[in-house]
Design an enzyme around this catalytic site. Structure first.
Site, short mmCIF file in Angstrom:
data_model
loop_
_atom_site.label_atom_id
_atom_site.label_comp_id
_atom_site.label_asym_id
_atom_site.label_seq_id
_atom_site.Cartn_x
_atom_site.Cartn_y
_atom_site.Cartn_z
N ASN A 110 0.93 -1.31 -0.13
CA ASN A 110 0.04 -0.08 0.11
C ASN A 110 0.88 1.17 0.13
O ASN A 110 0.72 2.20 -0.79
CB ASN A 110 -0.84 -0.02 1.18
CG ASN A 110 -1.97 -1.06 1.23
OD1 ASN A 110 -2.09 -1.94 0.17
ND2 ASN A 110 -2.61 -1.15 2.20
N THR A 155 -16.64 38.62 -31.21
CA THR A 155 -17.41 37.99 -29.94
C THR A 155 -18.54 37.50 -30.71
O THR A 155 -19.09 37.84 -31.71
CB THR A 155 -17.89 39.42 -29.06
OG1 THR A 155 -18.73 40.12 -29.86
CG2 THR A 155 -16.66 39.93 -28.55
N HIS A 156 -18.91 36.36 -30.21
CA HIS A 156 -19.91 35.54 -30.77
C HIS A 156 -19.79 35.02 -32.14
O HIS A 156 -20.50 34.83 -33.08
CB HIS A 156 -21.24 36.42 -30.97
CG HIS A 156 -21.77 36.96 -29.74
ND1 HIS A 156 -22.45 36.54 -28.48
CD2 HIS A 156 -21.41 38.34 -29.12
CE1 HIS A 156 -22.61 37.38 -27.73
NE2 HIS A 156 -21.87 38.68 -27.84
N SER A 277 -7.68 13.35 -48.18
CA SER A 277 -8.82 12.74 -48.35
C SER A 277 -8.44 11.26 -49.42
O SER A 277 -7.90 11.79 -50.20
CB SER A 277 -9.98 13.54 -48.78
OG SER A 277 -11.07 12.78 -49.31
N LYS A 283 -8.37 17.81 -50.97
CA LYS A 283 -8.68 18.31 -49.69
C LYS A 283 -7.19 18.09 -49.00
O LYS A 283 -6.51 17.50 -49.30
CB LYS A 283 -9.48 17.34 -48.99
CG LYS A 283 -10.70 17.15 -49.40
CD LYS A 283 -11.70 18.33 -48.73
CE LYS A 283 -12.17 17.55 -47.68
NZ LYS A 283 -13.01 18.60 -46.74
N ASN A 285 -6.65 18.74 -44.79
CA ASN A 285 -7.49 18.77 -43.60
C ASN A 285 -6.51 18.98 -42.39
O ASN A 285 -5.53 18.62 -42.13
CB ASN A 285 -8.16 17.36 -43.34
CG ASN A 285 -9.33 17.18 -44.52
OD1 ASN A 285 -9.80 18.00 -44.87
ND2 ASN A 285 -9.57 15.94 -44.90
N GLU A 290 -8.02 18.68 -35.10
CA GLU A 290 -9.35 18.07 -34.81
C GLU A 290 -9.12 17.21 -33.69
O GLU A 290 -9.86 16.97 -32.81
CB GLU A 290 -10.02 17.64 -35.94
CG GLU A 290 -10.66 18.66 -36.98
CD GLU A 290 -10.88 18.18 -38.47
OE1 GLU A 290 -10.97 16.89 -38.30
OE2 GLU A 290 -11.02 19.11 -38.96
N TYR A 317 -6.67 2.21 2.78
CA TYR A 317 -6.39 1.72 1.38
C TYR A 317 -7.74 0.48 0.93
O TYR A 317 -8.22 -0.02 1.73
CB TYR A 317 -5.07 0.68 1.13
CG TYR A 317 -4.95 0.18 -0.35
CD1 TYR A 317 -4.64 0.97 -1.36
CD2 TYR A 317 -5.52 -1.20 -0.49
CE1 TYR A 317 -4.49 0.49 -2.60
CE2 TYR A 317 -5.21 -1.69 -1.82
CZ TYR A 317 -4.97 -0.97 -2.86
OH TYR A 317 -4.84 -1.33 -3.97
N GLN A 322 -6.56 0.64 -7.50
CA GLN A 322 -5.63 0.40 -8.30
C GLN A 322 -6.39 1.11 -9.61
O GLN A 322 -5.46 1.05 -10.47
CB GLN A 322 -5.89 -1.20 -8.32
CG GLN A 322 -5.03 -1.82 -9.33
CD GLN A 322 -4.82 -3.40 -9.18
OE1 GLN A 322 -4.25 -3.93 -8.46
NE2 GLN A 322 -5.54 -3.98 -9.88
N LYS A 325 -4.58 4.18 -12.07
CA LYS A 325 -3.18 3.85 -12.78
C LYS A 325 -3.72 4.15 -14.29
O LYS A 325 -3.09 5.22 -15.08
CB LYS A 325 -2.57 2.65 -12.62
CG LYS A 325 -1.94 2.85 -11.32
CD LYS A 325 -1.15 1.60 -10.80
CE LYS A 325 -1.10 1.63 -9.31
NZ LYS A 325 -2.20 1.71 -8.65
N1 ARG Z 1 -1.93 -3.22 -7.44
C1 ARG Z 1 -2.19 -2.40 -6.22
C2 ARG Z 1 -2.79 -0.99 -6.56
O1 ARG Z 1 -2.27 -0.60 -7.67
C3 ARG Z 1 -1.07 -2.44 -5.34
C4 ARG Z 1 -1.52 -2.31 -3.91
C5 ARG Z 1 -1.98 -3.74 -3.53
N2 ARG Z 1 -2.41 -3.76 -2.11
C6 ARG Z 1 -3.31 -4.43 -1.51
N3 ARG Z 1 -3.53 -4.66 -0.47
N4 ARG Z 1 -3.71 -5.40 -2.09
O2 ARG Z 1 -3.38 -0.44 -5.90
#
Ligand code: ARG
Length: 460
Positions: A110, A155-156, A277, A283, A285, A290, A317, A322, A325
């Site tokens: 953790n 403006t607008h 295109s 074209k 583009n 975009e 925790y 998780q 990420k």
């Molecule tokens: N892969 C977990 C995360 O990204 C790591 C921590 C895991 N801890 C646990 N008590 N299971 O949060």
């Protein structure tokens, strides 16, 4: 399946559960940070007398070996490990034996994952700052070049008053300066070290948290172990800052798409930054602009995802975390890509000064100045507004500009008009008389450019 736990289990994990739970496919991205954190931890354990000097050296050597082998492609990070932490620890044990089993003393995944993610994000914030700085430099160069490039201000999306391209770009300069500042603020606020917080309640070992914080370049240790393992505020702040940055890039992209259109032709994007295109041979583009505009939604999405994931999580925790990420990595990658491409697109874009200037001359962008002219001659503003309104109507019926009217025509509508009206409503006068701080007139613009020049010098 290679797991760090299992002692209290009597059954193997179901394969689907294992796959659902594992994070190796995405947390492998911070193997370097994980090893770096472990090295600091081990150094501290030895200095606190928890590991012997010999054990420390063996572990450090083992970790260094893993790092080198991963970087050289000799050692592959495979999904048979639950996460990057298990991968490193399992490899360490198989390399150096029993000493490796002591690496995790006084640590939990953790606080480990909280540290890894912070180290990784901190590095990315620095890279993002570099990219914003490059964009600011390109904008600054363009501003210096276009102090006299007249264009209509809108403006607008209706022509309003004349400005210069430097002035228009200067607005984005301010936005990206704030974006840069936000990244600095976030860096400063996030720069505390969670390592040593354990699973949630610290540890009974005499860990020197100041030492690990110092070794890893943090300002100091975090002050509450429960908060340390469950704080994701800094990611939310970062995603907020990235969302704002993408919103700025998206607005700017939208303008460039409009300016580059066949109708406007204010700018022309370079061939290297345009696409064709498959069916329409004529074209060219603005796909990059975009896509930047389009990808903004992705980054906003990441912010919403994390806010929603964190909402309602009890301390400390929870595995929900998780989920921070993939979305954060994607938002960072997306924003970095957009910043780099946008900067290149801007740097190579051609500006059609004549078209911009001609457009500023049409559309009564000098109507306010005509009213101000009358005010300076003693006419109350509201009356002046009405008189110029009549002038505009007169011109619209004849498809001419205010400047095209004869003195006779002017005087028929108001006898206050004299020869000096032509000078007063010329494009140049309209812009150059606007010299209050932040206005487009040359003297005002040059002051801001000087301020920006000094500001750019201060950026790391
Ligand atoms: N892969 C977990 C995360 O990204 C790591 C921590 C895991 N801890 C646990 N008590 N299971 O949060």
């Amino acid at each position: 399946m290679a797991q760090l736990w299992g002692g209290r289990f009597t059954k193997e994990t179901d394969q689907l559960v294992y796959n659902f739970n594992a994070s190796i496919t995405f947390d492998r991205r911070f193997y370097r940070e994980d090893i770096e954190g472990s090295m600091a931890h081990v150094k501290m354990l030895s200095s606190a007398g928890i590991l012997t000097g010999e054990e420390k050296d063996r572990i450090l050597e083992g970790l260094q070996g893993i790092l080198a082998d991963v970087e050289n492609g000799v050692l592959e990070i495979t999904p048979e490990y639950e996460d990057i932490h298990s991968f490193v620890e399992a490899n360490l044990i198989s390399r150096i034996g029993d000493a490796g089993k002591k690496l995790h003393t006084g640590r939990s995944r953790n606080d480990q994952v909280a540290l890894d993610m912070k180290l990784y994000t901190r590095k990315e914030v620095t890279e993002l700052k570099g990219l914003v700085k490059e964009l600011l430099q390109v904008l600054h160069g363009l501003m210096k070049e276009h102090v006299d490039t007249y264009m209509p201000g809108f403006t607008h999306l209706q022509k309003a008053q004349p400005i210069t391209l430097a002035h228009h770009l200067g607005a984005y300069m301010e936005m990206f300066k704030r974006d840069y500042g936000r990244l600095c603020d976030i860096y400063q606020r996030m720069n505390t070290c969670p390592l040593g917080s354990g699973a949630l309640a610290g540890t009974t070992y005499p860990l020197d948290r100041e030492m690990t914080a110092g070794l890893l370049g943090f300002e100091g240790p975090t002050l509450n172990s429960m908060d340390s393992v469950s704080d994701r505020d800094y990611l939310i702040e970062l995603l907020g800052a990235l969302s704002t940055m993408m919103m700025h890039l998206s607005r700017f992209s939208e303008e460039i798409i409009i300016w580059n259109s066949n109708e406007y032709r204010f700018v022309e994007l370079d061939d290297a930054y345009s696409t064709g295109s498959s069916i329409m041979p004529q074209k060219k583009n603005p796909d990059i602009a975009e896509l930047v505009r389009g990808k903004t939604g992705r980054v906003y999405g990441a912010l919403m995802q994390l806010l929603t994931t964190m909402k309602g999580l009890p301390l400390a925790y929870n595995k929900d975390m998780q989920e921070d990420k993939e979305l954060t990595f994607d938002a960072i990658d997306t924003t970095k890509g957009c910043l780099a491409l946008f900067t290149g697109m801007l740097r190579t874009m051609a500006v059609n000064r004549d078209v911009m200037e001609a457009s500023a001359k049409k559309g009564f962008t000098n109507a306010t100045d005509a009213a101000d002219y009358l005010v300076n001659k003693g006419v109350p503003f509201r009356d002046a507004h009405g008189i110029v309104g009549q002038l505009v109507l007169y011109c619209l019926e004849r498809n001419i500009a205010l400047d095209d009217m004869t003195m006779e025509e002017f005087q028929k509508i108001s006898p206050v008009f004299a020869e000096d009206i032509y000078e007063a409503i010329s494009l140049e006068t309209c812009v150059e008389k606007r010299v209050t701080i932040g206005a487009p007139g040359r003297t005002a613009m040059e002051k801001v450019i000087a301020v920006n020049e000094a500001y750019l010098e201060t950026l790391e």
